[in-house]
Design an enzyme around this catalytic site. Structure first.
Site, PDB file in Angstrom:
ATOM      1  N   PHE A 115       0.736  -1.179   0.055  1.00  0.00           N
ATOM      2  CA  PHE A 115       0.121  -0.120   0.298  1.00  0.00           C
ATOM      3  C   PHE A 115       1.026   0.978   0.063  1.00  0.00           C
ATOM      4  O   PHE A 115       2.254   1.874   0.592  1.00  0.00           O
ATOM      5  CB  PHE A 115      -1.349   0.239   1.417  1.00  0.00           C
ATOM      6  CG  PHE A 115      -2.150   1.159   1.483  1.00  0.00           C
ATOM      7  CD1 PHE A 115      -2.930   1.145   0.263  1.00  0.00           C
ATOM      8  CD2 PHE A 115      -1.657   2.384   1.899  1.00  0.00           C
ATOM      9  CE1 PHE A 115      -4.080   1.889   0.266  1.00  0.00           C
ATOM     10  CE2 PHE A 115      -2.993   3.140   1.678  1.00  0.00           C
ATOM     11  CZ  PHE A 115      -4.358   2.957   1.158  1.00  0.00           C
ATOM     12  N   ASP A 167       1.551  -5.364   8.110  1.00  0.00           N
ATOM     13  CA  ASP A 167      -0.167  -4.423   8.042  1.00  0.00           C
ATOM     14  C   ASP A 167      -1.191  -5.104   7.671  1.00  0.00           C
ATOM     15  O   ASP A 167      -1.482  -6.285   6.394  1.00  0.00           O
ATOM     16  CB  ASP A 167       0.100  -3.726   6.437  1.00  0.00           C
ATOM     17  CG  ASP A 167      -1.439  -2.813   7.520  1.00  0.00           C
ATOM     18  OD1 ASP A 167      -1.959  -2.759   6.863  1.00  0.00           O
ATOM     19  OD2 ASP A 167      -0.554  -1.432   6.051  1.00  0.00           O
ATOM     20  N   TYR A 217     -11.952   0.784  10.275  1.00  0.00           N
ATOM     21  CA  TYR A 217     -13.101   1.282   9.565  1.00  0.00           C
ATOM     22  C   TYR A 217     -13.407   1.075   8.381  1.00  0.00           C
ATOM     23  O   TYR A 217     -14.543   0.606   7.150  1.00  0.00           O
ATOM     24  CB  TYR A 217     -12.781   3.194   9.146  1.00  0.00           C
ATOM     25  CG  TYR A 217     -11.058   2.978   8.278  1.00  0.00           C
ATOM     26  CD1 TYR A 217     -11.572   2.691   7.066  1.00  0.00           C
ATOM     27  CD2 TYR A 217     -10.047   3.431   8.839  1.00  0.00           C
ATOM     28  CE1 TYR A 217      -9.860   3.446   6.239  1.00  0.00           C
ATOM     29  CE2 TYR A 217      -8.829   4.279   8.128  1.00  0.00           C
ATOM     30  CZ  TYR A 217      -8.860   3.835   6.838  1.00  0.00           C
ATOM     31  OH  TYR A 217      -7.806   3.764   6.438  1.00  0.00           O
ATOM     32  N   LYS A 218     -12.665  -0.891   8.116  1.00  0.00           N
ATOM     33  CA  LYS A 218     -12.714  -1.492   6.768  1.00  0.00           C
ATOM     34  C   LYS A 218     -13.885  -2.692   7.806  1.00  0.00           C
ATOM     35  O   LYS A 218     -14.732  -2.177   7.687  1.00  0.00           O
ATOM     36  CB  LYS A 218     -11.711  -2.453   5.930  1.00  0.00           C
ATOM     37  CG  LYS A 218     -10.395  -1.241   5.838  1.00  0.00           C
ATOM     38  CD  LYS A 218      -9.536  -1.158   4.851  1.00  0.00           C
ATOM     39  CE  LYS A 218      -8.164  -0.721   4.765  1.00  0.00           C
ATOM     40  NZ  LYS A 218      -8.913   0.453   4.074  1.00  0.00           N
ATOM     41  N   ARG A 261     -12.539  -3.331  -8.107  1.00  0.00           N
ATOM     42  CA  ARG A 261     -12.186  -4.342  -6.876  1.00  0.00           C
ATOM     43  C   ARG A 261     -13.343  -4.332  -6.140  1.00  0.00           C
ATOM     44  O   ARG A 261     -14.232  -2.821  -6.034  1.00  0.00           O
ATOM     45  CB  ARG A 261     -11.472  -3.397  -5.426  1.00  0.00           C
ATOM     46  CG  ARG A 261     -10.047  -3.621  -5.718  1.00  0.00           C
ATOM     47  CD  ARG A 261      -9.577  -2.859  -4.308  1.00  0.00           C
ATOM     48  NE  ARG A 261      -9.974  -2.241  -3.673  1.00  0.00           N
ATOM     49  CZ  ARG A 261      -9.040  -1.742  -2.403  1.00  0.00           C
ATOM     50  NH1 ARG A 261      -8.916  -1.859  -1.882  1.00  0.00           N
ATOM     51  NH2 ARG A 261     -10.177  -0.541  -2.039  1.00  0.00           N
TER      52      ARG A 261
END
Length: 424
Positions: free
Chosen positions: A145, A222, A247-248, A396
């Protein structure tokens, strides 16, 4: 999932003969986690037809709205500053322990909530490389990322170190075979994502950790795209340091606090670089100099985001009513169903799957690629179908096991198919 309803059983010679809507309905009827879907809040003004971006931002729980209102009324307005001595100061550690128990495979005293993932990456990486004096390399894969890459690049420049880049296939991720040649006597730290943000590739965290330790380095994982969707066993894998956002799949809301994990055996020797008052021993003495607090509290910096922890507390309660094994089973079934629909409907239109086909090799999202997908994604968003666009030309499909239904996947991919035809 019953044996007769697993999406992996669908391999018809003629996909057009399959009643995909009926199959989606059957899978929903067979879903042991189906009751959780009703726990999520759909706003009265929502125009969302299919939400396929749970790997970027999870839906809010109904309980979150209720608890936020109660917190503001009772704890904030009612107790005011007394809330800190009522328990607010310990809340990031208590919820950290709960997160560790439910989703991280971490024993108590190793996880704390607060800060952003970016800040945790910096704090943990700096703490890690300081434990390997004389070593000059931080190993990162080229398709990690962006924040992970940028932060490590910045630390390397700050400390006179070198980032050793491992070239990875964007359709996969960091494998043990790719990592091994990059390791050596200069390896201080290896940073990797457990689930690749682009492809959804699920890394072998245990193997990557073992290789790194054999070379004398430490690992920083991560977990942003895996926590709450894929089982994680940090203690068992031997991972040294880890972080991830809230928050995912954890449904903590936009900008929710992230978490930091520091393996117990490292906590006494390690020191993070942002010395805030709440990470000091005897914080309220307000004394001169900095003396790190014992345990995981020593990795805290500033005042914890108590208001931001309210949604995460509600989410962890929901997660506690399921098991990560059940969550993973549904996640795998959802992505497999999406792959089956893509093969039947989208592949004939030139769409290519850029995620591993083997369910065990992917996390909770799949990635589809075709020229012109930015325009297609814009059209879908305008129509209330919400996947996630990523360069180059990739969409995605992020499927959150506790909030996404198979019917929703069917509806969303049907809209994607129709949008491709309309744009063409």
């Amino acid at each position: 999932m019953t044996d007769t309803l697993r999406p992996t059983d669908v391999a018809p010679s003629d996909p057009a003969a399959v009643d995909w809507a009926a199959r989606a309905a059957a899978l929903d009827a067979d879903d042991p986690l189906a009751a959780h879907v009703a726990e999520f809040l759909v706003g009265p003004h929502s125009d969302v037809v299919a939400y396929l971006d749970g790997n970027s931002l999870g839906r809010p729980l109904r309980a979150t709205a209720e608890r936020m209102a109660a917190f503001i009324d009772e704890e904030w307005a009612g107790r005011l500053i007394r809330g800190w001595t009522d328990g607010w100061l310990d809340r990031p550690l208590e919820l950290g322990d709960r997160l560790g128990e439910l989703a991280l495979g971490a024993a108590p005293g190793q996880v704390v909530l607060g800060d952003s993932t970016t800040v945790w990456l910096y704090k943990l990486a700096r703490a890690g490389v300081a434990q390997r004096p004389g070593r000059s390399e931080i190993v990162v894969d080229t398709d990690n990322f962006p924040t992970d890459r940028y932060v490590m690049d910045g630390i390397a420049g700050e400390l006179g170190m070198t980032v050793r880049w491992v070239e990875t296939d964007p359709e996969l991720g960091l494998t043990p075979e790719l990592l091994a040649p990059a390791l050596g006597p200069q390896t201080a730290l290896v940073v990797f994502s457990h689930v690749a943000y682009r492809s959804g590739y699920l890394a072998d965290a245990r193997a990557l950790t073992e290789l790194t330790h054999a070379a004398g380095g430490l690992v920083l994982a991560d977990l942003s795209h895996s926590v709450g969707s894929v089982p994680v066993e940090l203690d068992d894998w031997g991972v040294d340091l880890a972080t991830g956002c809230g928050y995912k799949y954890l449904n903590g809301g936009p900008g929710a606090p992230a978490f930091g994990y520091v393996r117990a055996e490292h906590q006494a020797a390690m020191s993070q670089p942002i010395w805030g008052w709440l990470g000091r021993k005897d914080s309220f003495v307000m004394g001169a100099g900095y003396e790190k607090a014992d345990g995981i509290r020593g990795f805290v910096s500033g005042t914890p985001p108590i208001l931001g922890l309210v949604p995460l507390a509600a989410s962890l309660e929901q997660l506690g009513r399921a098991t990560m094994a059940e969550v993973r089973t549904k996640s795998t079934a959802l992505t497999t169903f999406a792959v089956d629909l893509s093969d039947a409907w989208l592949a004939p239109l030139g769409v290519r799957l850029t995620t591993p086909r083997e369910p065990a090799a992917r996390g909770g999202h799949i990635t589809l690629q075709r020229a012109g997908f930015r325009e297609v994604n814009d059209r879908l968003w305008a129509d209330g179908v919400i996947p996630d666009y990523r360069n180059p030309d990739a969409i995605r499909i992020g499927l959150a096991p506790l909030s996404t239904t198979f019917t929703e996947v069917h509806r969303g991919l049907a809209a994607l198919r129709d949008a491709i035809r309309d744009v063409d």
